[in-house]
Enzyme design. Structure first.
Site: not given
Ligand code: NAD
Length: 397
Positions: A101, A189-190, A248, A145, A262, A31, A193, A187
């Protein structure tokens, strides 16, 4: 199994690292701590007091005697270092969480759009390229996602990744084919993905990389069995307008007495999963890897769907909070239905935590407990989707 957890300092990655370590797997976190830097940029931190990585690792060692490896490296930029990590660690599997994300963050300004694309697309590509270059047969599990499907279901249940289509040939013959479900991102972001999906399909076809892509719903809750063991292991809880995901955010708003905001009519239907089920699903996916030569395996990682306004009213009824309808910053249909298949995880033995089991506990044990740490000015979502919406609003830098 030896497992690399890419993005293992984040909301989903940290509890997954502990869950797998607790099961006896050898876990190494990668990370670059970019999410903590984004907290600094937005001046909005986790509601819960997350400990620095060194403290987290030391606490886990002290409690369990188990080691967690850690490499601080940027997957989007440090390709050579990541390749060396793969060659040195020789993992059986990796779980790729390491992306920017938040949809609202990705829409804030041209800089945020470009960062999200650069970071996410390069990180995923570097991971796949390095796996091939290493010559190792690493199972790549990725957190995708539900948003790649778009939110229209055309009156059918969204299948797990692939759609059956009937093709009529030039000779008039009717043939059945399976194609990737047409992606329809809402978006930047999406969009990243959906690009990830193509990279997985390509590297799977060309180089035989074994990939499981987990199309996850919105994650709610904070702690898992492992992160609850000591406050130094506590998981992050985002409540701000960019990173706070809808359920949340509502739980926290109810806890601090802030009306539940909302967006639009609240008629948007979304898919949800509790964080405890996220870690269990990742475990199940790793324990059931695709065979060599199998196409990308796509699983819908969600357990229930709800309309946003129904969630708000459910939480209002539990807590006495008010509900406030505010303009929707996103460009999306006001109302949509969402029916999703999740048979693959249920068949593997997932026993979901439902909203009715966990909601109130979450409000009292986490949101109320840390309410004093909240900065209420960070709750509203200020990110706007289109130039028309932004007309006259100062540009975010
Ligand atoms: P988060 O932002 O809390 O965690 C992502 C982690 O990746 C962070 O610790 C960040 O420092 C690290 N990171 C990002 N870019 C990096 C890079 N280039 N090199 C090294 N580390 C890097 O996000 P999350 O909520 O834990 O989500 C994790 C994954 O799950 C994401 O890919 C997200 O798209 C997917 N996701 C999350 C949710 C949700 O509700 N949280 C829902 C659907 C999908």
């Amino acid at each position: 199994m030896k497992v690399l957890i890419l993005g293992g300092d984040g909301f989903c990655g940290w509890p997954t690292a502990l869950h797998l370590s607790n099961l006896g797997h050898d876990v190494v976190i990668v990370d670059n701590l970019s999410r903590r830097n984004i907290d600094n940029e937005l001046e909005a931190g986790s509601l819960t007091p997350i400990a620095p990585m060194g403290t987290r690792i030391a606490a886990w060692r002290e409690l369990t005697g188990r080691e967690l490896g850690f490499y601080n490296l940027d997957l989007a930029r440090d390709y050579e270092r990541f390749l060396r990590v793969l060659q040195d660690e020789r993992p059986d599997a990796l779980v790729h969480f390491a992306e920017q994300r938040a949809a609202p963050y990705s829409m804030k300004s041209p800089r945020h759009k470009r960062y999200t694309v650069d970071n996410n697309v390069n990180a995923t590509h570097n991971v796949l390229c390095a796996v091939v270059e290493s010559g190792l047969d690493v199972h790549v599990a990725h957190l995708g996602t539900m948003g790649v499907y778009g939110y229209g279901t055309a009156g059918m249940k969204i299948p797990e990744g692939y759609l059956d289509v009937e093709v009529v040939t030039d000779e008039g013959e009717r043939l059945m084919q399976q194609i990737l479900y047409p992606s329809n991102p809402g978006s930047i972001y999406h969009m990243t993905k959906t690009l990830d999906q193509l990279m997985f399909a390509y590297y799977n076809k060309n180089d035989g990389v074994r990939v499981t892509d987990l199309h996850q719903g919105i994650v709610w809750g904070t702690n898992t069995q492992e992160t609850s063991r000591d406050e130094r292991l506590i998981n992050r809880f985002d409540y701000d307008g960019d990173y706070g995901t809808v359920l949340n955010r509502f739980l926290m708003q109810a806890a601090v007495g802030y009306p539940l905001t909302v967006h639009g009519t609240g008629g948007q239907t979304r898919a949800f999963i509790h964080i405890q089920d996220t870690v269990r699903c990742v475990q199940l996916a790793l324990e059931n890897p695709p065979a060599k030569g199998e196409r990308v395996r796509i699983l819908n990682q969600m357990t229930e769907t709800h309309k946003v306004r129904d969630l708000a009213h459910m939480i209002a009824a539990l807590t006495g909070a008010e509900v406030a309808m505010v303009p929707n910053p996103r460009k999306e249909a006001a109302e949509n239905d969402l029916h999703v298949k999740n048979d693959l995880f249920l068949d593997m033995g997932l026993n979901p935590t439902t909203l009715s089991d966990g909601l109130l506990l979450e409000v009292t044990e986490v949101a109320k407990r840390y309410a004093h740490r909240a900065d209420l000015s960070k709750i509203p979502s200020r990110s706007l989707w289109t130039k028309e919406q932004r007309a006259g609003v100062p540009e975010e830098k």
